[in-house]
Design an enzyme around this catalytic site. Sequence first.
Site, PDB file in Angstrom:
ATOM      1  N   ARG A 308      33.280  51.083  40.951  1.00  0.00           N
ATOM      2  CA  ARG A 308      33.727  49.932  40.494  1.00  0.00           C
ATOM      3  C   ARG A 308      33.135  49.138  39.151  1.00  0.00           C
ATOM      4  NH1 ARG A 308      36.777  45.403  42.342  1.00  0.00           N
ATOM      5  NH2 ARG A 308      37.207  46.610  44.387  1.00  0.00           N
ATOM      6  N   GLU A 720      34.521  37.507  44.855  1.00  0.00           N
ATOM      7  CA  GLU A 720      33.767  37.880  43.764  1.00  0.00           C
ATOM      8  C   GLU A 720      33.842  37.271  42.625  1.00  0.00           C
ATOM      9  OE1 GLU A 720      32.404  42.143  45.502  1.00  0.00           O
ATOM     10  OE2 GLU A 720      34.661  41.681  45.987  1.00  0.00           O
TER      11      GLU A 720
END
Lengths: 773, 205
Positions: A308, A720
């Site tokens: 990520r 997030e």
Amino acid sequence: MVDHTPHDSAWAHVTGEAVYVDDIAVAGVPLVGYVFSSPHAHARIRSFDVRDARSIPGVYAVLGSQDIPGENQLGPVVKDEVCLASGEVECVGQAIFLIAAETEDLCREAAKRIIIDFEPLPAVVDLPAAMAGGMLLGAPRKIERGNAAAELLRAPHTLQGELHTGAQEHWYLETQVALSVPGEGEELLVYSSTQHPSETQALVADVLGIHRNDVVVEVRRLGGGFGGKETQANHPACWSALLARATRRPVKIRLFRDDDMSMTGKRHPYLIRYEAGFDAEGRLLAVTLELHADGGMATDLSFAILERAMLHVDNAYFIPDISVVGCVWKTHLPSNTAFRGFGGPQGMAVMETIIDRVARALRLDAAEVRRRNFYASPDRVTTHYGQVVEGDRLQTMFARLVASSGYGERRSAVREFNTTQEFRRRGLALTPVKFGISFTTTFLNQAGALVLIYADGTVLVNHGGVEMGQGLHTKIRSIAAAELGLPLARVRVNATNTSKIPNTSATAASSGADLNGMAVKRAIDTLKERIGPAMAQLFNERYEGELTRAEDLRWVRGAIIDSEHPERMMPFVQAMQAMHLRQIPLSAAGFFSTPGIGWDKVSGKGRPFLYYAFGMAVTEVEVDLLTGGHTILRTDILHDVGDSLHEGIDRGQIEGGFIQGAGWCTTEEILRDENGRLLTHAPDTYKIPTAGDIPPDFRVTFLDGVPNPLAVRNSKAVGEPPFMLALSVWLAIKDAICADAGGEPHFPIPATREVILNAIEELRQLTAEHARA
Amino acid sequence: MEERRAEPHDGNTDGVSRRDFLRTIGVGTLEAAVLSAAPLPSEGAPAHTGDLVPLVLTVNGRRNALEVEPRWTLLYVLREKLGLTGAKPGCERGECGACTVLIDGKPRYSCLTLALEADGHEITTVEGLMQGEKLGQVQEAFVQEDAFQCGFCTPGQVISAEGLLRKTPHPGVAEIRHGMSGNLCRCGAYDHIVKAVQHASEIRK
């Protein structure tokens, strides 16, 4: 669907009735479980003797690795993390023995009486040492487009550097906790504060050598998770399960704060090396990046996190030629783990630092340099891994935020302030966020639900997601109520339970509402498909004339109505009673898996994300040049949540994510001694933001009129992405201290007072050198 | 909380205020110990694990006759002996505020207060703020303002807000931020918490 209703558990929270694992009452007093852990970062266990510890009256069990009936293994992806150390310990705080006793004192007494002989071995307790020693945890990863190395040579301007980003402690208010209650035969009920009940269930079964159908994991709510309970809640759950199995008594393990901080993993520290080529307008032409992560003693989720990070190094910018290499290194520290953003913050931080430096090198405004580099239609829309970004969303948001925050005027005001002050400087920074939504491990993008309608017209919703403060249950309840056309009071969301929904994914990756919300909707769709024809038949028995068709039925205002013949209406309660009498099944399972995504980890190409969430922030800070202290003066955030599922919750996620990010960027510093012992193991030495640290002027706005057709009820994930908006705090501080200096200071994350003071001093010396030259 | 004063400006006051808070707690517990009427173990003979002394603890208006070890904290006794699990163990070292209760109307960290020290004093926990079947004003304000996320710190926040408003019925924003800075919220719901305290203050007017 905009919703202002109170939080699902509002009443319970303010009255103290909300039940967390440590509040659960079970029949009989549970035994206290305690973990005897390693004082060494790396050592061989030569011998041990637990007979004396076991002989204490009131001590029910002292277990070591040899007492594990099943597999001594907790690795969630790679099987490289034992449940209890045997033969060798690889970090301070690694569990070696488990103790169950009537009281905590007896546990501590037993721990004292364990005799163990360690042979200390050389320990690697920081990233540079691990890199020097070649201690890779796995094969390096690579994603690239074009030929960055060649383009760097051709670029009119280049810069290079290194960025260190620090670890971060999750500091969930509720420490890791689990309560295991043995039942008949092999049955075991585990109350766990876990973000991933199915994985906890699987590991408990594996460690005990029993089957998953013997183990039920139940989660009512978490007192905060933030990623720290995605894999590492498995440990206390398995430990308490082992003790419960051995004693045949309920056993609760709740880690003390200092133990929790010392034993569990953190956000991965990263060392990132970068080189960037750009033109005279500040447009990036080529970038090469090396990302080095401190994985700790085991793999845990390090590679998914690295992935990520590598997928987010572009942040919001189109970079024609780019090469990204990523490595995870092994250290003798607790295994680092998931934390809100999951690598995204580290990846974005380096690109933001590059853009910031480009702007300073060219004496351009950094916000304008950002705008020039944004993804933009028609030909600058494809990421380095091949996924297309929505055309001009970033440009739109930029224009709105620059206007609403008064960026231009405030830039002048800051300049004015800085020329008139001797010991104070103000800084301003605008930073964007583009965050990919989906698990990058594609199969995880699935969820299940089980919706039960009772004959009194009330509804109980089960789904696989975990409530950890993000308001998931509130959103799910709203979705279910809206789909059934019922008032919220008729719908309840059950505790998450593995005996209701099997094989779930972790509640993580901001995906809780997207995935579980869709699964709930699917279950309700199934119920409607069953009930519709039966209701149509019922109406047709009662009313003469044109027939009611199932597809014309509407579920609204607490009733089922034929939209073509509105007089044919039945309140929900009566309708469900009628359906029950007609033997229509009133419960249904729903399942959802995200369509159309997938990517090739080897080639580094594909469509890992269903969509992107966007945000942008402008932060103004003031720095005291004498102390290095800073104050946030004002933050403006514009965030894209699609059609908000719940405004209050989404606003809370944005503010809370930003504040947590500001902690990571500024005050939250993890320090260890040369033996790998955590020095900042309590809130008096580890400083998370308090009520005094929030921006006194905090303006959060949603980007309106941008429904997202790809997620449930046109919403967007919000857990997030806002975390990374806090990079604006970090770069505003840098902007402030660089205000009247030429040169680039070392400016790692977190920018503590010490870092800021050192940077100020470094700049002073650089300026003096310039003056001499 | 006599020592708690509003700072002239908002920024970075937390370190100071948390120290102030601790100092105040220290003073408070000292007073409590002196006032204590419970029979303490005789001097020079340290209490042993399992030595119990009688204690009457007044919690939320109800008198509870107990036997406690002298070293048990008030938090432990509330949770484990009285079943009042509203106050939470967050750090157990007087930093996070999740265990806050009112002792004689003032916020105190129950993890740093011995149960014996609370003898003879009025203890109010979050369970005691209800007005019959209705929420108390501060509780109501927290619901209205969505002043929580995971909820674990909420009982302590509600109690601290109650204590702050009893002493300062109409605090300014700086006073609220200062007064609430002894209670950590990792979810970062601070903005809503501050608004909830303001809201509660309005309701009380």
